[in-house]
Design a protein around this motif. Structure first.
Motif, PDB file in Angstrom:
ATOM      1  N   LEU A  39      -3.241   5.402  10.446  1.00 31.87           N
ATOM      2  CA  LEU A  39      -4.023   4.942   9.293  1.00 31.87           C
ATOM      3  C   LEU A  39      -4.534   3.514   9.492  1.00 31.87           C
ATOM      4  N   PHE A  42      -7.579   3.404  11.527  1.00 34.27           N
ATOM      5  CA  PHE A  42      -8.747   3.754  10.724  1.00 34.27           C
ATOM      6  C   PHE A  42      -9.172   2.568   9.859  1.00 34.27           C
ATOM      7  N   LEU A  46     -12.923  -0.117   9.318  1.00 34.01           N
ATOM      8  CA  LEU A  46     -13.674  -0.248   8.065  1.00 34.01           C
ATOM      9  C   LEU A  46     -14.186  -1.665   7.824  1.00 34.01           C
ATOM     10  N   ARG A 106      14.446  -2.715   2.795  1.00 40.32           N
ATOM     11  CA  ARG A 106      13.393  -3.373   1.997  1.00 40.32           C
ATOM     12  C   ARG A 106      12.030  -3.199   2.659  1.00 40.32           C
ATOM     13  N   TRP A 117       0.409   5.215  -3.002  1.00 41.26           N
ATOM     14  CA  TRP A 117      -1.025   4.933  -3.077  1.00 41.26           C
ATOM     15  C   TRP A 117      -1.784   5.955  -2.229  1.00 41.26           C
ATOM     16  N   TYR A 142      -4.775   2.613  -6.463  1.00 41.09           N
ATOM     17  CA  TYR A 142      -4.064   1.344  -6.260  1.00 41.09           C
ATOM     18  C   TYR A 142      -3.475   0.825  -7.573  1.00 41.09           C
ATOM     19  N   HIS A 150       2.287  -6.120  -6.754  1.00 42.33           N
ATOM     20  CA  HIS A 150       1.572  -7.223  -6.116  1.00 42.33           C
ATOM     21  C   HIS A 150       1.213  -8.312  -7.111  1.00 42.33           C
TER      22      HIS A 150
END
Ligand code: 1PZ
Length: 214
Positions: A39, A42, A46, A106, A117, A142, A150
């Protein structure tokens, strides 16, 4: 899109996540990391706006790979054995990051939250309309998952980055498995495995009260 040995292929990533599941409901670490590495390849195609995301993910993958290459590698074969080993040996900071800031538990938890996600994002792509905006699918996934963990500044940066994502069909075609329809079919086959991997890990972490590790 880059060609050659390093080119991203959705099939490989989905096969890796499928290979995570053992017969005894164990979650294997190596294919899990292989799935994420695919991933990230990929993500790197982008654009550089995603570098801050891939850097963090790569750091975390590296931490877990180091455990898999250490003398204790057998203990890190599955998520179950990792949790058992680290807890039994007091290798996890439960309240505050101090002695063991980069425990396997963790670190894996961060990827586990990101897997939620991924699951929601891929499901959104799979069921979305042809011309729907990938940025919208991505930010909805998200906001319903990772964003809750976050701080504001990262949420802001992530939201800005999402704007550059191409439309759904272009995105699906970039995944190198044929037409958008073929990619959708493959997602339909693979998503149940990703869900399973997520659910088993979630249950294990909940059982051991590890879902809030600092
Ligand atoms: C296709 C578009 C891709 C969108 C990716 C959506 C995910 C946004 C994640 C933003 C992460 C930002 C950078 C760093 C965050 C870290 O603070 C956290 C917590 O770690 P800690 O600080 O506690 O050590 N890291 C994470 O939450 C892990 C994030 C991994 C994200 C991997 C995404 C890979 C996406 C591939 C898509 C093809």
């Amino acid at each position: 899109m880059a060609d050659g040995a390093d080119a991203f292929c959705l099939r490989e990533v989905l096969v890796a996540f499928t290979a995570c599941l053992g017969e005894q409901r164990e979650v294997r670490v190596d294919p899990y990391l292989a799935g994420w590495k695919g991933l990230i390849r990929f993500l790197n195609t982008l654009g550089t706006v995603f570098s801050f995301i891939s850097k963090d993910a790569v750091t975390k993958i590296q931490i877990l790979e180091n455990y898999r290459n250490s003398d204790q590698r057998e203990k890190y074969l599955t998520v179950q054995s990792m949790v058992e080993y680290e807890l039994a040996n007091g290798l996890v900071d439960l309240k505050k990051r101090s002695e063991h800031p980069d425990s396997g538990c963790r670190t894996f938890l961060r990827l586990h939250r990101a897997l939620r996600w991924l699951q929601m994002f891929l499901e959104g792509l799979r069921t979305g309309e042809e011309d729907s905006k990938t940025s919208v699918i991505c930010s909805e996934a998200y906001n319903a998952s990772l964003a809750n963990y976050h701080p504001w500044i990262i949420r802001k940066a992530a939201t800005v980055a999402f704007y550059v994502l191409p439309t759904r069909n272009t995105f699906l075609e970039n995944m190198n498995v044929g037409t958008a329809d073929e990619a959708v079919a493959m997602l339909g086959d693979a998503l149940p495995f990703i869900c399973k991997v997520y659910d088993i890990t979630e249950e294990l972490y909940a059982q051991h009260k590890l879902l809030d590790l600092p």
